[in-house]
Design a protein around this motif. Sequence first.
Motif, short mmCIF file in Angstrom:
data_model
loop_
_atom_site.label_atom_id
_atom_site.label_comp_id
_atom_site.label_asym_id
_atom_site.label_seq_id
_atom_site.Cartn_x
_atom_site.Cartn_y
_atom_site.Cartn_z
N LEU A 36 -9.53 -2.70 2.26
CA LEU A 36 -8.94 -3.12 0.98
C LEU A 36 -8.02 -4.33 1.15
O LEU A 36 -7.15 -4.58 0.31
CB LEU A 36 -8.16 -1.95 0.37
CG LEU A 36 -8.98 -0.67 0.13
CD1 LEU A 36 -8.10 0.42 -0.48
CD2 LEU A 36 -10.18 -0.94 -0.78
N SER A 37 -8.23 -5.11 2.20
CA SER A 37 -7.31 -6.20 2.51
C SER A 37 -7.33 -7.32 1.47
O SER A 37 -6.40 -8.12 1.42
CB SER A 37 -7.61 -6.77 3.90
OG SER A 37 -8.94 -7.26 3.96
N PHE A 49 -7.01 -6.96 -1.71
CA PHE A 49 -6.29 -6.57 -2.91
C PHE A 49 -4.78 -6.67 -2.73
O PHE A 49 -4.25 -6.42 -1.64
CB PHE A 49 -6.64 -5.13 -3.30
CG PHE A 49 -8.09 -4.94 -3.68
CD1 PHE A 49 -8.59 -5.53 -4.83
CD2 PHE A 49 -8.94 -4.19 -2.88
CE1 PHE A 49 -9.93 -5.37 -5.19
CE2 PHE A 49 -10.27 -4.02 -3.22
CZ PHE A 49 -10.76 -4.62 -4.38
N PHE A 86 -3.71 2.58 -0.35
CA PHE A 86 -4.08 1.16 -0.32
C PHE A 86 -3.39 0.44 0.83
O PHE A 86 -4.01 -0.38 1.52
CB PHE A 86 -3.71 0.52 -1.66
CG PHE A 86 -4.52 1.06 -2.80
CD1 PHE A 86 -5.72 0.46 -3.16
CD2 PHE A 86 -4.10 2.18 -3.49
CE1 PHE A 86 -6.49 0.98 -4.18
CE2 PHE A 86 -4.87 2.71 -4.53
CZ PHE A 86 -6.07 2.11 -4.87
N GLN A 135 -5.07 1.00 4.10
CA GLN A 135 -6.38 0.36 4.23
C GLN A 135 -6.28 -1.16 4.15
O GLN A 135 -7.26 -1.85 3.90
CB GLN A 135 -7.34 0.89 3.16
CG GLN A 135 -7.71 2.35 3.34
CD GLN A 135 -8.41 2.62 4.65
OE1 GLN A 135 -9.27 1.85 5.08
NE2 GLN A 135 -8.05 3.71 5.31
N ALA A 147 -4.45 -3.28 2.14
CA ALA A 147 -4.04 -4.02 0.94
C ALA A 147 -2.61 -4.54 1.10
O ALA A 147 -1.78 -3.93 1.79
CB ALA A 147 -4.14 -3.13 -0.29
N ASP A 186 -3.85 -7.47 -8.27
CA ASP A 186 -5.02 -6.68 -8.69
C ASP A 186 -4.60 -5.39 -9.37
O ASP A 186 -5.30 -4.90 -10.27
CB ASP A 186 -5.89 -6.35 -7.47
CG ASP A 186 -6.44 -7.60 -6.82
OD1 ASP A 186 -7.39 -8.17 -7.38
OD2 ASP A 186 -5.91 -8.00 -5.77
N LEU A 211 -9.39 3.03 -7.69
CA LEU A 211 -10.59 2.56 -6.98
C LEU A 211 -11.78 2.50 -7.93
O LEU A 211 -12.58 1.56 -7.88
CB LEU A 211 -10.88 3.46 -5.78
CG LEU A 211 -9.88 3.32 -4.61
CD1 LEU A 211 -10.08 4.46 -3.62
CD2 LEU A 211 -10.06 1.98 -3.92
N LEU A 253 -11.35 -0.55 -10.08
CA LEU A 253 -11.63 -1.79 -9.33
C LEU A 253 -13.13 -1.98 -9.16
O LEU A 253 -13.64 -3.11 -9.26
CB LEU A 253 -10.94 -1.75 -7.98
CG LEU A 253 -9.40 -1.90 -8.00
CD1 LEU A 253 -8.82 -1.64 -6.62
CD2 LEU A 253 -8.99 -3.28 -8.50
#
Length: 396
Positions: A6-7, A9, A27, A30, A32, A91, A181, A184
């Motif tokens: 999730l980088s 976001f 998030f 992972q 973000a 986001d 999620l 998104l």
Amino acid sequence: MRTGALSRFTILDATRVRAGPTAVRVFADQGARVIKLEIPPGAPGGDDMIGGREHNRADYENLHRNKESLTLNMKAPEGLAILHALVRQADVFIENYRPDVKYRLGIGPDQLRAINPRLVYASISGFGQDGPYANWPGFDSIAQGMGGLMSVTGRPGEGPMRVGIPLADLCAGHFCAQGILAALLEREVSGEGQWVQTSLLESQIAMLDFQAAQWLIDRKVPQQHGNEHPLTVPTGVFKTADGYLNLAAIGNTMWRRLCEALDVPELAADPELGNDPQRCAQRERVNGAIGAAFLKRSTAEWTERLLAAGVPCGPIHSVDHVFTDPQVQHLGIAWPMRHPELGEVSVVGQPFRLSRNPRQAEPTPAPHQGDQTDAILRELGYDDARIAELRAAVVV
């Protein structure tokens, strides 16, 4: 450079206490970018709730790892302008104020999505965004009680019992993360964000699962059964020669295997104990008979014997023993973290893994309040002189 599934976001985190930070942590872990929005020191409305750094350092580090911190007074026009600049690039915006607060601050879902239509706006509340209880203060134990969990927890006749973890908070957080999620993913089709909502009460009721179904479908009101399963016998905790053992002999096949392993074949042969309804009707007799057998060996001996017979069972660990268990260590759910003040510590990891996107090698410690304020403002185009003015005015 950020890594992780999730980088790509950016999450604006306007949450506090537990449910919201639990959602955001999914998030952050992972990859973000998570910017935690905190009230500046000296600004009105500072947070003295449980979950703050000053109340429980271990809890705070575990909840807020992998984040950046920006102090921001959103009640000030200049602070609101900074928030709007962040929203244009973000986001997700997530909050867990009481439902009316965000509108009084001018940061409701319609207001922020007017600035960035692709924004996914997420809200966690105690009881929902509207309805007769909407503005009640929401706390985990209250939701556990109103959501039915306390009525089915504990031993019969001992009154309602709270679960030993903040289950409503945690589940609301994880359900919120699932909703974000989903939004998104949908945004990839529509190009637009949307408002994700959940509450402690809804999340707790959802977790009732088969207990709720007993009422909704069969019109049976579930009762307390302590450590035992309400619908199948024998299950639960049994004393052994040196401690306790957790047993889940569910169904007739497991029942016969258990009786054989315990050397009580006469129980398996008893026609009055041939199925779960019969055994449930004679719960005390069944538990007494197998309880006497369990006293003859140690927990380790019974665990080995029952597992060899295909009967689910296991020891009951205190929390310190949980993390020394060989399987727990193999799974690696305690994530090592180097902390500049606490030294080598660990935090509780996420209970899932991705084969192509492993987590970052090591989590970063929870930020001190406002650690990244200057850096974030410079990204938005503020120079040092203007940042100093904003600090003097307690905007940041």
